[in-house]
Design a protein around this motif. Sequence first.
Motif, PDB file in Angstrom:
ATOM      1  N   ARG A   1       0.786  -1.230   0.000  1.00 42.22           N
ATOM      2  CA  ARG A   1       0.000   0.000   0.000  1.00 42.22           C
ATOM      3  C   ARG A   1       0.827   1.296   0.000  1.00 42.22           C
ATOM      4  O   ARG A   1       0.379   2.306  -0.514  1.00 42.22           O
ATOM      5  CB  ARG A   1      -0.890   0.023   1.255  1.00 42.22           C
ATOM      6  N   ARG A   2       2.020   1.290   0.570  1.00 44.08           N
ATOM      7  CA  ARG A   2       2.735   2.550   0.809  1.00 44.08           C
ATOM      8  C   ARG A   2       3.679   2.873  -0.336  1.00 44.08           C
ATOM      9  O   ARG A   2       4.575   2.086  -0.681  1.00 44.08           O
ATOM     10  CB  ARG A   2       3.519   2.444   2.119  1.00 44.08           C
ATOM     11  N   LEU A   3       3.511   4.073  -0.912  1.00 43.80           N
ATOM     12  CA  LEU A   3       4.296   4.516  -2.065  1.00 43.80           C
ATOM     13  C   LEU A   3       4.782   5.937  -1.853  1.00 43.80           C
ATOM     14  O   LEU A   3       4.000   6.826  -1.511  1.00 43.80           O
ATOM     15  CB  LEU A   3       3.453   4.447  -3.332  1.00 43.80           C
ATOM     16  N   VAL A   4       6.078   6.159  -2.064  1.00 42.80           N
ATOM     17  CA  VAL A   4       6.651   7.509  -2.067  1.00 42.80           C
ATOM     18  C   VAL A   4       7.357   7.716  -3.393  1.00 42.80           C
ATOM     19  O   VAL A   4       8.164   6.875  -3.807  1.00 42.80           O
ATOM     20  CB  VAL A   4       7.646   7.708  -0.906  1.00 42.80           C
ATOM     21  N   VAL A   5       7.045   8.815  -4.084  1.00 43.90           N
ATOM     22  CA  VAL A   5       7.672   9.098  -5.375  1.00 43.90           C
ATOM     23  C   VAL A   5       8.338  10.466  -5.339  1.00 43.90           C
ATOM     24  O   VAL A   5       7.868  11.390  -4.669  1.00 43.90           O
ATOM     25  CB  VAL A   5       6.655   9.050  -6.541  1.00 43.90           C
TER      26      VAL A   5
ATOM     27  N   TRP B   1      -0.076   7.222  -0.648  1.00 43.49           N
ATOM     28  CA  TRP B   1       1.057   7.788  -1.357  1.00 43.49           C
ATOM     29  C   TRP B   1       1.531   9.108  -0.752  1.00 43.49           C
ATOM     30  O   TRP B   1       0.776   9.817  -0.089  1.00 43.49           O
ATOM     31  CB  TRP B   1       0.726   8.000  -2.835  1.00 43.49           C
ATOM     32  N   THR B   2       2.789   9.413  -1.028  1.00 44.33           N
ATOM     33  CA  THR B   2       3.368  10.722  -0.744  1.00 44.33           C
ATOM     34  C   THR B   2       4.199  11.132  -1.946  1.00 44.33           C
ATOM     35  O   THR B   2       5.015  10.350  -2.443  1.00 44.33           O
ATOM     36  CB  THR B   2       4.276  10.701   0.500  1.00 44.33           C
ATOM     37  N   ILE B   3       3.977  12.335  -2.441  1.00 47.26           N
ATOM     38  CA  ILE B   3       4.774  12.909  -3.523  1.00 47.26           C
ATOM     39  C   ILE B   3       5.774  13.875  -2.890  1.00 47.26           C
ATOM     40  O   ILE B   3       5.388  14.770  -2.136  1.00 47.26           O
ATOM     41  CB  ILE B   3       3.889  13.648  -4.538  1.00 47.26           C
ATOM     42  N   VAL B   4       7.071  13.692  -3.176  1.00 46.74           N
ATOM     43  CA  VAL B   4       8.112  14.567  -2.631  1.00 46.74           C
ATOM     44  C   VAL B   4       8.610  15.468  -3.749  1.00 46.74           C
ATOM     45  O   VAL B   4       9.069  14.984  -4.792  1.00 46.74           O
ATOM     46  CB  VAL B   4       9.275  13.753  -2.042  1.00 46.74           C
ATOM     47  N   ARG B   5       8.527  16.787  -3.528  1.00 47.42           N
ATOM     48  CA  ARG B   5       8.893  17.765  -4.558  1.00 47.42           C
ATOM     49  C   ARG B   5      10.103  18.588  -4.115  1.00 47.42           C
ATOM     50  O   ARG B   5       9.956  19.611  -3.446  1.00 47.42           O
ATOM     51  CB  ARG B   5       7.721  18.699  -4.834  1.00 47.42           C
ATOM     52  N   PRO B   6      11.293  18.181  -4.508  1.00 49.01           N
ATOM     53  CA  PRO B   6      12.486  18.962  -4.156  1.00 49.01           C
ATOM     54  C   PRO B   6      12.724  20.097  -5.145  1.00 49.01           C
ATOM     55  O   PRO B   6      12.258  20.049  -6.290  1.00 49.01           O
ATOM     56  CB  PRO B   6      13.606  17.930  -4.268  1.00 49.01           C
ATOM     57  N   PRO B   7      13.488  21.122  -4.734  1.00 51.10           N
ATOM     58  CA  PRO B   7      13.980  22.127  -5.684  1.00 51.10           C
ATOM     59  C   PRO B   7      15.213  21.571  -6.385  1.00 51.10           C
ATOM     60  O   PRO B   7      15.363  20.349  -6.491  1.00 51.10           O
ATOM     61  CB  PRO B   7      14.316  23.313  -4.768  1.00 51.10           C
ATOM     62  N   MET B   8      16.112  22.438  -6.845  1.00 56.67           N
ATOM     63  CA  MET B   8      17.314  21.980  -7.532  1.00 56.67           C
ATOM     64  C   MET B   8      18.147  21.092  -6.605  1.00 56.67           C
ATOM     65  O   MET B   8      18.363  21.416  -5.435  1.00 56.67           O
ATOM     66  CB  MET B   8      18.158  23.169  -7.980  1.00 56.67           C
ATOM     67  N   LEU B   9      18.608  19.956  -7.139  1.00 54.43           N
ATOM     68  CA  LEU B   9      19.359  18.992  -6.338  1.00 54.43           C
ATOM     69  C   LEU B   9      20.862  19.221  -6.473  1.00 54.43           C
ATOM     70  O   LEU B   9      21.357  19.538  -7.551  1.00 54.43           O
ATOM     71  CB  LEU B   9      19.015  17.571  -6.768  1.00 54.43           C
TER      72      LEU B   9
END
Length: 210
Positions: A100-104, A152-160
């Motif tokens: 069930r658990r998804l992180v993208v 789910w969780t969507i992770v939105r980073p800035p410039m890496l």
Amino acid sequence: MKIALFGATGGTGRQLIRQICEAGDEVTAVVRDPARLTESHPHLTVLRADVTDPATLRPAVEGCDAVVSALGSRDGRVPTTVCADGTAGIVQAMRTARVRRLVVVSAGTLTTEGDGPLTRLIMKPLLGNLLKHTIADKRRMEDVVRASGLEWTIVRPPMLTDGPHTGVYRTAVDRNVRGALRVSRADLADCILRCLLQREPINAAISLGY
């Protein structure tokens, strides 16, 4: 935890492998070419699979507590569907395996919510034109995730960057962190693992940065 990781050969994926193993958890790195992954650890299993073929992905996700996708294109200047298609395959495999658990990992360029005027009116339009193919692929990926029915969780980073693992950064839910222009891949990995350990935010996007 036992975690299935997609996009393991990228910079963020390698940081995730290191931090997952150091925490004493188990990780299965799902890759097309195992030769490209030089990391080794007793808690690491490397599995060859085609991310667009859900039938080959089920063995990777079955029995896992969570799945993390750090998929991405290596050339943002050309059209790509690697994130959207790969995530669709992952979601189908997870449903079949009843995980069930998804992180993208997505990108902070997908929204201007929370941004200051300079970022919203000047920087984001410029980046939107430069990275239009990557952004379009990530946007379709987010649509797939939101429609998945998973936790789910969507992770939105800035410039890496390739900066150090500090564990010190700001976060915001369903908006960007104002003034945060960069974050290290190591701290992005840290944030992803915190989302898994704390089981939040669920069915939301989280942004981070310094």
